[in-house]
Design a protein around this motif. Structure first.
Motif, PDB file in Angstrom:
ATOM      1  N   LEU A  68     -28.476 -51.230   0.125  1.00  0.00           N
ATOM      2  CA  LEU A  68     -27.389 -51.875   0.853  1.00  0.00           C
ATOM      3  C   LEU A  68     -27.263 -53.341   0.438  1.00  0.00           C
ATOM      4  O   LEU A  68     -28.225 -54.101   0.502  1.00  0.00           O
ATOM      5  N   THR A  69     -26.071 -53.705   0.045  1.00  0.00           N
ATOM      6  CA  THR A  69     -25.766 -55.088  -0.324  1.00  0.00           C
ATOM      7  C   THR A  69     -24.524 -55.517   0.438  1.00  0.00           C
ATOM      8  O   THR A  69     -23.562 -54.749   0.556  1.00  0.00           O
ATOM      9  N   LYS A  70     -24.557 -56.712   0.991  1.00  0.00           N
ATOM     10  CA  LYS A  70     -23.386 -57.247   1.686  1.00  0.00           C
ATOM     11  C   LYS A  70     -23.163 -58.676   1.234  1.00  0.00           C
ATOM     12  O   LYS A  70     -24.039 -59.528   1.354  1.00  0.00           O
ATOM     13  N   ARG A  71     -21.954 -58.896   0.733  1.00  0.00           N
ATOM     14  CA  ARG A  71     -21.595 -60.221   0.221  1.00  0.00           C
ATOM     15  C   ARG A  71     -20.473 -60.827   1.070  1.00  0.00           C
ATOM     16  O   ARG A  71     -19.491 -60.161   1.385  1.00  0.00           O
ATOM     17  N   TYR A  72     -20.679 -62.078   1.481  1.00  0.00           N
ATOM     18  CA  TYR A  72     -19.628 -62.858   2.123  1.00  0.00           C
ATOM     19  C   TYR A  72     -19.305 -64.019   1.190  1.00  0.00           C
ATOM     20  O   TYR A  72     -20.013 -65.029   1.177  1.00  0.00           O
TER      21      TYR A  72
ATOM     22  N   SER B 129     -19.636 -66.209  -1.691  1.00  0.00           N
ATOM     23  CA  SER B 129     -20.751 -66.431  -2.622  1.00  0.00           C
ATOM     24  C   SER B 129     -22.108 -66.165  -1.966  1.00  0.00           C
ATOM     25  O   SER B 129     -23.142 -66.240  -2.627  1.00  0.00           O
ATOM     26  N   ASN B 130     -22.100 -65.844  -0.663  1.00  0.00           N
ATOM     27  CA  ASN B 130     -23.356 -65.632   0.058  1.00  0.00           C
ATOM     28  C   ASN B 130     -23.715 -64.150   0.108  1.00  0.00           C
ATOM     29  O   ASN B 130     -22.912 -63.316   0.536  1.00  0.00           O
ATOM     30  N   LEU B 131     -24.930 -63.837  -0.319  1.00  0.00           N
ATOM     31  CA  LEU B 131     -25.433 -62.478  -0.231  1.00  0.00           C
ATOM     32  C   LEU B 131     -26.267 -62.336   1.032  1.00  0.00           C
ATOM     33  O   LEU B 131     -27.378 -62.849   1.115  1.00  0.00           O
ATOM     34  N   ALA B 132     -25.727 -61.634   2.028  1.00  0.00           N
ATOM     35  CA  ALA B 132     -26.445 -61.445   3.283  1.00  0.00           C
ATOM     36  C   ALA B 132     -27.482 -60.342   3.167  1.00  0.00           C
ATOM     37  O   ALA B 132     -28.539 -60.405   3.796  1.00  0.00           O
ATOM     38  N   LEU B 133     -27.188 -59.310   2.400  1.00  0.00           N
ATOM     39  CA  LEU B 133     -28.135 -58.225   2.115  1.00  0.00           C
ATOM     40  C   LEU B 133     -28.246 -58.070   0.610  1.00  0.00           C
ATOM     41  O   LEU B 133     -27.233 -58.087  -0.098  1.00  0.00           O
TER      42      LEU B 133
ATOM     43  N   ASN C  20     -34.415 -65.714  11.951  1.00  0.00           N
ATOM     44  CA  ASN C  20     -32.966 -65.745  12.094  1.00  0.00           C
ATOM     45  C   ASN C  20     -32.314 -65.916  10.726  1.00  0.00           C
ATOM     46  O   ASN C  20     -32.754 -66.724   9.909  1.00  0.00           O
ATOM     47  N   GLY C  21     -31.268 -65.123  10.498  1.00  0.00           N
ATOM     48  CA  GLY C  21     -30.582 -65.192   9.207  1.00  0.00           C
ATOM     49  C   GLY C  21     -31.177 -64.307   8.146  1.00  0.00           C
ATOM     50  O   GLY C  21     -30.711 -64.320   6.999  1.00  0.00           O
ATOM     51  N   ALA C  22     -32.184 -63.512   8.498  1.00  0.00           N
ATOM     52  CA  ALA C  22     -32.832 -62.660   7.499  1.00  0.00           C
ATOM     53  C   ALA C  22     -31.979 -61.470   7.098  1.00  0.00           C
ATOM     54  O   ALA C  22     -32.175 -60.887   6.026  1.00  0.00           O
ATOM     55  N   GLY C  23     -31.041 -61.064   7.964  1.00  0.00           N
ATOM     56  CA  GLY C  23     -30.184 -59.916   7.657  1.00  0.00           C
ATOM     57  C   GLY C  23     -30.365 -58.741   8.601  1.00  0.00           C
ATOM     58  O   GLY C  23     -29.832 -57.660   8.345  1.00  0.00           O
ATOM     59  N   LYS C  24     -31.091 -58.933   9.701  1.00  0.00           N
ATOM     60  CA  LYS C  24     -31.356 -57.825  10.628  1.00  0.00           C
ATOM     61  C   LYS C  24     -30.063 -57.287  11.238  1.00  0.00           C
ATOM     62  O   LYS C  24     -29.804 -56.084  11.219  1.00  0.00           O
ATOM     63  N   THR C  25     -29.250 -58.184  11.802  1.00  0.00           N
ATOM     64  CA  THR C  25     -28.015 -57.757  12.457  1.00  0.00           C
ATOM     65  C   THR C  25     -27.024 -57.196  11.446  1.00  0.00           C
ATOM     66  O   THR C  25     -26.339 -56.203  11.715  1.00  0.00           O
ATOM     67  N   THR C  26     -26.938 -57.799  10.273  1.00  0.00           N
ATOM     68  CA  THR C  26     -26.033 -57.298   9.241  1.00  0.00           C
ATOM     69  C   THR C  26     -26.411 -55.876   8.837  1.00  0.00           C
ATOM     70  O   THR C  26     -25.538 -55.020   8.658  1.00  0.00           O
ATOM     71  N   THR C  27     -27.710 -55.611   8.731  1.00  0.00           N
ATOM     72  CA  THR C  27     -28.162 -54.259   8.408  1.00  0.00           C
ATOM     73  C   THR C  27     -27.716 -53.267   9.470  1.00  0.00           C
ATOM     74  O   THR C  27     -27.182 -52.188   9.162  1.00  0.00           O
ATOM     75  N   MET C  28     -27.901 -53.613  10.739  1.00  0.00           N
ATOM     76  CA  MET C  28     -27.512 -52.719  11.830  1.00  0.00           C
ATOM     77  C   MET C  28     -26.010 -52.464  11.827  1.00  0.00           C
ATOM     78  O   MET C  28     -25.556 -51.319  11.983  1.00  0.00           O
ATOM     79  N   ARG C  29     -25.230 -53.496  11.673  1.00  0.00           N
ATOM     80  CA  ARG C  29     -23.779 -53.333  11.692  1.00  0.00           C
ATOM     81  C   ARG C  29     -23.300 -52.491  10.520  1.00  0.00           C
ATOM     82  O   ARG C  29     -22.310 -51.754  10.638  1.00  0.00           O
TER      83      ARG C  29
ATOM     84  N   ASP D  16     -21.263 -48.796  10.679  1.00  0.00           N
ATOM     85  CA  ASP D  16     -19.914 -48.909  10.133  1.00  0.00           C
ATOM     86  C   ASP D  16     -19.064 -49.915  10.900  1.00  0.00           C
ATOM     87  O   ASP D  16     -17.841 -49.803  10.940  1.00  0.00           O
ATOM     88  N   ILE D  17     -19.708 -50.889  11.519  1.00  0.00           N
ATOM     89  CA  ILE D  17     -18.968 -52.009  12.100  1.00  0.00           C
ATOM     90  C   ILE D  17     -18.485 -52.910  10.975  1.00  0.00           C
ATOM     91  O   ILE D  17     -17.391 -53.480  11.027  1.00  0.00           O
ATOM     92  N   ILE D  18     -19.333 -53.060   9.947  1.00  0.00           N
ATOM     93  CA  ILE D  18     -18.923 -53.712   8.706  1.00  0.00           C
ATOM     94  C   ILE D  18     -19.252 -52.767   7.559  1.00  0.00           C
ATOM     95  O   ILE D  18     -20.110 -51.877   7.692  1.00  0.00           O
ATOM     96  N   ARG D  19     -18.600 -52.932   6.440  1.00  0.00           N
ATOM     97  CA  ARG D  19     -18.822 -52.086   5.273  1.00  0.00           C
ATOM     98  C   ARG D  19     -19.691 -52.825   4.254  1.00  0.00           C
ATOM     99  O   ARG D  19     -19.497 -54.027   4.025  1.00  0.00           O
ATOM    100  N   PRO D  20     -20.636 -52.114   3.625  1.00  0.00           N
ATOM    101  CA  PRO D  20     -21.449 -52.768   2.594  1.00  0.00           C
ATOM    102  C   PRO D  20     -20.614 -53.068   1.355  1.00  0.00           C
ATOM    103  O   PRO D  20     -19.644 -52.356   1.057  1.00  0.00           O
ATOM    104  N   SER D  21     -20.968 -54.115   0.644  1.00  0.00           N
ATOM    105  CA  SER D  21     -20.309 -54.413  -0.624  1.00  0.00           C
ATOM    106  C   SER D  21     -20.700 -53.402  -1.682  1.00  0.00           C
ATOM    107  O   SER D  21     -19.909 -53.075  -2.575  1.00  0.00           O
ATOM    108  N   SER D  22     -21.923 -52.904  -1.577  1.00  0.00           N
ATOM    109  CA  SER D  22     -22.381 -51.814  -2.436  1.00  0.00           C
ATOM    110  C   SER D  22     -23.540 -51.120  -1.734  1.00  0.00           C
ATOM    111  O   SER D  22     -24.094 -51.625  -0.758  1.00  0.00           O
TER     112      SER D  22
END
Length: 327
Positions: free
Chosen positions: A26-30, A32-36, A55-64, A68-74
């Protein structure tokens, strides 16, 4: 609040996977920032999987992403045997979700709010809401807007657990709870596991994860540093050692302890008293105990303290180290 959790308990579909969750790169990009950054893990069915990290490690982003609250970039995930991007409401009815930023407001009472959620998603077993509220010392007759942060958190816990979902996804679930209610929550998690439910739990409270989880992922800067069982983390955890011995010189004790693997921060000092001269040593120990006991077996000890493993200290060390990622 995205409500994913109030639903009638349904029979699980036949699935080939033995895992409740499978996350693949799982990769999530905002911008230029890579959250996952390529997060991969598996959560076996009927287990409690803990994720800890600053905080900011990516725990909540992983859950979302899993919900499918947010979509992974890849990358992609499989949740309860299905792709959450395409499964729709049927999958969500089998999930109990407690978000980390719980927003509850309104003039309605807690009881009416929970009933509203149940009416949308499906009925809850009669008496279940009241039973959970009683265990959490939650007054359902009070207006939601008048509830304290802790009582709103209790309301969120009830809505996540009340339909006995196949999977619980809980983001910082004990935020705002007092120690007694934290223990009640941990009891609910244990009971869910015993009932065959799966739990994905994020927290920055290490003791909470230690008590609840079967397996732990340590997340840092959007990457998994390591995945291990609580027992494995404890086995490699840091212990603090202090001893006082007689009949040995400072140099000899320094040499004997210094050659042991896992001994660090070793300090040796001489102690003089009216009765006898002694040598005091203090150190941290990371690793197995038997080699230490063997090294101490021929010493004349007048004091020995070996503290319980400091899991928090070990995890914090992983937060800041350059440990290799384990996926």
């Amino acid at each position: 609040m995205s409500h994913l959790s109030t639903a009638e308990k349904t029979e699980p579909k036949q699935q080939s996977s033995e895992n409740a969750i499978e996350a693949h790169e799982l990769t999530k990009r905002y911008g230029s920032n890579l959250a996952l950054k390529g997060v991969s893990f598996k959560v076996p069915r009927g287990s409690v999987f803990g994720v800890i990290g600053p905080n900011g490690a990516g725990k909540t982003t992983t859950m979302r992403t899993l919900l499918d609250i947010i979509r992974p970039s890849s990358g992609h995930a499989i949740v309860l045997g299905e792709d959450p991007r395409h499964a729709g409401p049927e999958l969500r009815r089998r999930i109990g979700f407690l978000p980390g930023e719980l927003i509850l407001d309104g003039r309605t009472t807690g009881r009416k709010l929970l009933q509203h959620y149940a009416d949308i998603s499906g009925p809850v077993r009669q008496g279940q809401i009241e039973e959970l509220a009683e265990r959490l010392s939650l007054d359902l007759s009070r207006a939601v807007r008048k509830l304290s942060k802790g009582n709103k958190q209790k309301l969120g816990i009830v809505q996540a657990f009340m339909h006995q979902p196949d999977l619980l996804v809980l983001d910082e679930p004990t935020s705002g709870l007092d120690p007694l209610m934290q223990q009640v929550f941990l009891d609910l998690v244990r009971e869910a596991r015993e009932a065959g439910q799966s739990v994905f739990l994020s927290s920055h409270v290490i003791s909470e994860i230690q008590q609840a989880a079967d397996e732990v992922a340590i997340l840092r800067d959007g990457k998994i540093v390591t995945i291990a069982s609580v027992e494995q983390l404890r086995a490699s955890a840091i212990r603090h050692l202090r001893l006082v011995a007689t009949g040995i010189s400072m140099a000899e004790l320094q040499q004997r302890l210094g050659r042991l693997d896992g001994v660090d921060n070793l300090a040796v000092a001489s102690i003089s008293s009216a009765d006898q001269d002694s040598v005091e040593a203090s150190a941290t120990l990371e690793g197995e105990i038997p080699p230490l006991l063997q090294a101490l077996s021929t010493l004349t000890l007048t004091d020995l303290v070996l503290e319980e493993p400091d899991l928090e200290e070990s995890v914090l060390k992983l937060y800041t180290s350059d440990s290799k990622e384990v996926a």
